[in-house]
Write a protein that holds these residues in place. Sequence first.
Motif, PDB file in Angstrom:
ATOM      1  N   TRP A  39      -4.523  -5.472 -28.392  1.00  0.00           N
ATOM      2  CA  TRP A  39      -4.588  -4.658 -27.052  1.00  0.00           C
ATOM      3  C   TRP A  39      -3.643  -5.409 -26.117  1.00  0.00           C
ATOM      4  O   TRP A  39      -4.016  -6.312 -25.624  1.00  0.00           O
ATOM      5  N   ALA A  40      -2.488  -4.709 -25.966  1.00  0.00           N
ATOM      6  CA  ALA A  40      -1.718  -5.080 -24.618  1.00  0.00           C
ATOM      7  C   ALA A  40      -2.373  -4.827 -23.195  1.00  0.00           C
ATOM      8  O   ALA A  40      -2.129  -3.647 -22.735  1.00  0.00           O
ATOM      9  N   ASP A  41      -3.211  -5.778 -22.887  1.00  0.00           N
ATOM     10  CA  ASP A  41      -3.661  -5.622 -21.633  1.00  0.00           C
ATOM     11  C   ASP A  41      -2.688  -6.240 -20.730  1.00  0.00           C
ATOM     12  O   ASP A  41      -2.719  -7.299 -20.459  1.00  0.00           O
ATOM     13  N   TRP A  42      -1.903  -5.273 -19.912  1.00  0.00           N
ATOM     14  CA  TRP A  42      -0.685  -5.880 -19.322  1.00  0.00           C
ATOM     15  C   TRP A  42      -1.121  -6.642 -18.013  1.00  0.00           C
ATOM     16  O   TRP A  42      -0.390  -7.528 -18.081  1.00  0.00           O
ATOM     17  N   SER A  43      -2.077  -6.282 -17.252  1.00  0.00           N
ATOM     18  CA  SER A  43      -2.441  -7.264 -16.228  1.00  0.00           C
ATOM     19  C   SER A  43      -2.763  -8.551 -16.601  1.00  0.00           C
ATOM     20  O   SER A  43      -2.767  -9.348 -15.950  1.00  0.00           O
ATOM     21  N   LYS A  44      -3.633  -8.737 -17.754  1.00  0.00           N
ATOM     22  CA  LYS A  44      -4.122  -9.874 -17.915  1.00  0.00           C
ATOM     23  C   LYS A  44      -2.869 -10.779 -18.583  1.00  0.00           C
ATOM     24  O   LYS A  44      -2.758 -11.967 -18.386  1.00  0.00           O
ATOM     25  N   ILE A  45      -2.108 -10.068 -19.325  1.00  0.00           N
ATOM     26  CA  ILE A  45      -0.598 -10.744 -19.883  1.00  0.00           C
ATOM     27  C   ILE A  45      -0.198 -11.153 -18.587  1.00  0.00           C
ATOM     28  O   ILE A  45       0.404 -12.299 -18.287  1.00  0.00           O
ATOM     29  N   ALA A  46       0.191 -10.207 -17.543  1.00  0.00           N
ATOM     30  CA  ALA A  46       0.810 -10.595 -16.376  1.00  0.00           C
ATOM     31  C   ALA A  46       0.144 -11.959 -15.677  1.00  0.00           C
ATOM     32  O   ALA A  46       0.838 -12.877 -15.088  1.00  0.00           O
ATOM     33  N   GLU A  47      -1.118 -11.866 -15.470  1.00  0.00           N
ATOM     34  CA  GLU A  47      -1.725 -12.957 -14.736  1.00  0.00           C
ATOM     35  C   GLU A  47      -1.559 -14.257 -15.570  1.00  0.00           C
ATOM     36  O   GLU A  47      -1.440 -15.456 -14.744  1.00  0.00           O
ATOM     37  N   ALA A  48      -1.723 -14.206 -16.681  1.00  0.00           N
ATOM     38  CA  ALA A  48      -1.372 -15.687 -17.446  1.00  0.00           C
ATOM     39  C   ALA A  48      -0.163 -16.131 -17.266  1.00  0.00           C
ATOM     40  O   ALA A  48       0.068 -17.365 -17.039  1.00  0.00           O
ATOM     41  N   GLY A  49       0.802 -15.317 -16.783  1.00  0.00           N
ATOM     42  CA  GLY A  49       2.083 -15.771 -16.422  1.00  0.00           C
ATOM     43  C   GLY A  49       2.467 -15.935 -14.780  1.00  0.00           C
ATOM     44  O   GLY A  49       3.655 -16.029 -14.425  1.00  0.00           O
ATOM     45  N   ASN A  50       1.398 -15.834 -14.328  1.00  0.00           N
ATOM     46  CA  ASN A  50       1.324 -15.726 -12.576  1.00  0.00           C
ATOM     47  C   ASN A  50       2.485 -14.664 -12.124  1.00  0.00           C
ATOM     48  O   ASN A  50       3.191 -14.757 -11.098  1.00  0.00           O
ATOM     49  N   MET A  51       2.189 -13.408 -12.711  1.00  0.00           N
ATOM     50  CA  MET A  51       3.057 -12.292 -12.596  1.00  0.00           C
ATOM     51  C   MET A  51       2.206 -11.194 -12.171  1.00  0.00           C
ATOM     52  O   MET A  51       0.963 -11.294 -12.381  1.00  0.00           O
ATOM     53  N   THR A  52       2.779  -9.983 -11.947  1.00  0.00           N
ATOM     54  CA  THR A  52       2.047  -8.952 -12.037  1.00  0.00           C
ATOM     55  C   THR A  52       2.869  -7.592 -12.730  1.00  0.00           C
ATOM     56  O   THR A  52       4.039  -7.844 -13.323  1.00  0.00           O
ATOM     57  N   ALA A  53       2.180  -6.959 -13.279  1.00  0.00           N
ATOM     58  CA  ALA A  53       2.639  -5.746 -14.191  1.00  0.00           C
ATOM     59  C   ALA A  53       2.366  -4.396 -13.826  1.00  0.00           C
ATOM     60  O   ALA A  53       1.318  -4.314 -13.179  1.00  0.00           O
ATOM     61  N   THR A  54       3.461  -3.723 -13.780  1.00  0.00           N
ATOM     62  CA  THR A  54       3.283  -2.324 -13.144  1.00  0.00           C
ATOM     63  C   THR A  54       3.560  -1.276 -14.188  1.00  0.00           C
ATOM     64  O   THR A  54       4.720  -1.626 -15.024  1.00  0.00           O
ATOM     65  N   GLN A  55       2.689  -0.367 -14.560  1.00  0.00           N
ATOM     66  CA  GLN A  55       2.957   0.614 -15.573  1.00  0.00           C
ATOM     67  C   GLN A  55       3.442   1.946 -14.844  1.00  0.00           C
ATOM     68  O   GLN A  55       2.804   2.465 -13.908  1.00  0.00           O
ATOM     69  N   ILE A  56       4.689   2.574 -15.434  1.00  0.00           N
ATOM     70  CA  ILE A  56       5.115   3.603 -14.785  1.00  0.00           C
ATOM     71  C   ILE A  56       5.329   4.631 -15.641  1.00  0.00           C
ATOM     72  O   ILE A  56       5.990   4.622 -17.001  1.00  0.00           O
ATOM     73  N   ASP A  57       4.541   5.890 -15.398  1.00  0.00           N
ATOM     74  CA  ASP A  57       4.497   6.806 -16.610  1.00  0.00           C
ATOM     75  C   ASP A  57       5.612   7.595 -16.227  1.00  0.00           C
ATOM     76  O   ASP A  57       5.758   7.813 -15.156  1.00  0.00           O
ATOM     77  N   TYR A  58       5.720   8.499 -17.202  1.00  0.00           N
ATOM     78  CA  TYR A  58       6.937   9.555 -16.775  1.00  0.00           C
ATOM     79  C   TYR A  58       8.215   8.965 -16.240  1.00  0.00           C
ATOM     80  O   TYR A  58       9.082   9.441 -15.248  1.00  0.00           O
ATOM     81  N   ALA A  59       8.634   7.799 -16.751  1.00  0.00           N
ATOM     82  CA  ALA A  59       9.763   7.234 -16.395  1.00  0.00           C
ATOM     83  C   ALA A  59      11.067   7.837 -17.351  1.00  0.00           C
ATOM     84  O   ALA A  59      10.836   8.521 -18.122  1.00  0.00           O
ATOM     85  N   ASN A  60      12.211   7.685 -16.579  1.00  0.00           N
ATOM     86  CA  ASN A  60      13.231   8.241 -17.153  1.00  0.00           C
ATOM     87  C   ASN A  60      14.547   6.636 -17.344  1.00  0.00           C
ATOM     88  O   ASN A  60      14.292   5.501 -16.855  1.00  0.00           O
ATOM     89  N   LEU A  61      15.653   7.266 -17.962  1.00  0.00           N
ATOM     90  CA  LEU A  61      16.600   6.180 -18.040  1.00  0.00           C
ATOM     91  C   LEU A  61      16.993   5.419 -16.706  1.00  0.00           C
ATOM     92  O   LEU A  61      17.361   4.402 -16.719  1.00  0.00           O
ATOM     93  N   GLN A  62      17.052   6.424 -15.439  1.00  0.00           N
ATOM     94  CA  GLN A  62      17.165   5.876 -14.192  1.00  0.00           C
ATOM     95  C   GLN A  62      16.542   4.826 -13.882  1.00  0.00           C
ATOM     96  O   GLN A  62      16.691   3.646 -13.450  1.00  0.00           O
ATOM     97  N   THR A  63      15.161   5.080 -14.109  1.00  0.00           N
ATOM     98  CA  THR A  63      14.074   4.078 -13.656  1.00  0.00           C
ATOM     99  C   THR A  63      14.122   2.940 -14.347  1.00  0.00           C
ATOM    100  O   THR A  63      14.241   1.587 -13.842  1.00  0.00           O
ATOM    101  N   VAL A  64      14.480   2.997 -15.784  1.00  0.00           N
ATOM    102  CA  VAL A  64      14.630   1.646 -16.512  1.00  0.00           C
ATOM    103  C   VAL A  64      15.869   0.910 -15.868  1.00  0.00           C
ATOM    104  O   VAL A  64      15.910  -0.131 -15.730  1.00  0.00           O
ATOM    105  N   TYR A  65      16.959   1.419 -15.857  1.00  0.00           N
ATOM    106  CA  TYR A  65      18.495   1.165 -15.381  1.00  0.00           C
ATOM    107  C   TYR A  65      18.143   0.369 -13.829  1.00  0.00           C
ATOM    108  O   TYR A  65      18.472  -0.989 -13.564  1.00  0.00           O
ATOM    109  N   ASN A  66      17.398   0.941 -13.067  1.00  0.00           N
ATOM    110  CA  ASN A  66      17.113   0.221 -11.485  1.00  0.00           C
ATOM    111  C   ASN A  66      16.531  -0.716 -11.817  1.00  0.00           C
ATOM    112  O   ASN A  66      16.520  -1.724 -10.979  1.00  0.00           O
TER     113      ASN A  66
END
Length: 135
Positions: free
Chosen positions: A34-61
Amino acid sequence: FYHQPSGACAFTCGAMCVHIPPETLIEKGLDPYWADWSKIAEAGNMTATQIDYANLQTVYNNLKSGYPVVTNINGTKAGMHWVVICEYHGDPAVLNHSNFYCLDPNKTTGEIIPLTSATNYDASQLNSFTIVVFK
């Protein structure tokens, strides 16, 4: 690059983004299936942001800003698979799947490969999709 524990590709992609081996995250009590993005990010002293309905431009940016992007490359089909998109080589005015490159935790070499060569790649699923960005 980390090779995934069996069936834990999303979790392993998160581990790659926070630079912590999956085994270490498991030792810290995180569930690899179970990829709990926030817990994984917290373990690395980071934050995780999930973006729904992304496109290639969002990835590139995000790549241009220095952030690799975790995404599921084949939607909800059987054999769902996640990779870390980490590079773009090509004209940014004409974004194309074949110009994005990724780390695929299902591959054993650890090489950065074309997104189109990743396990279970399905271009039809990458028009509006979910991404996760670790910062």
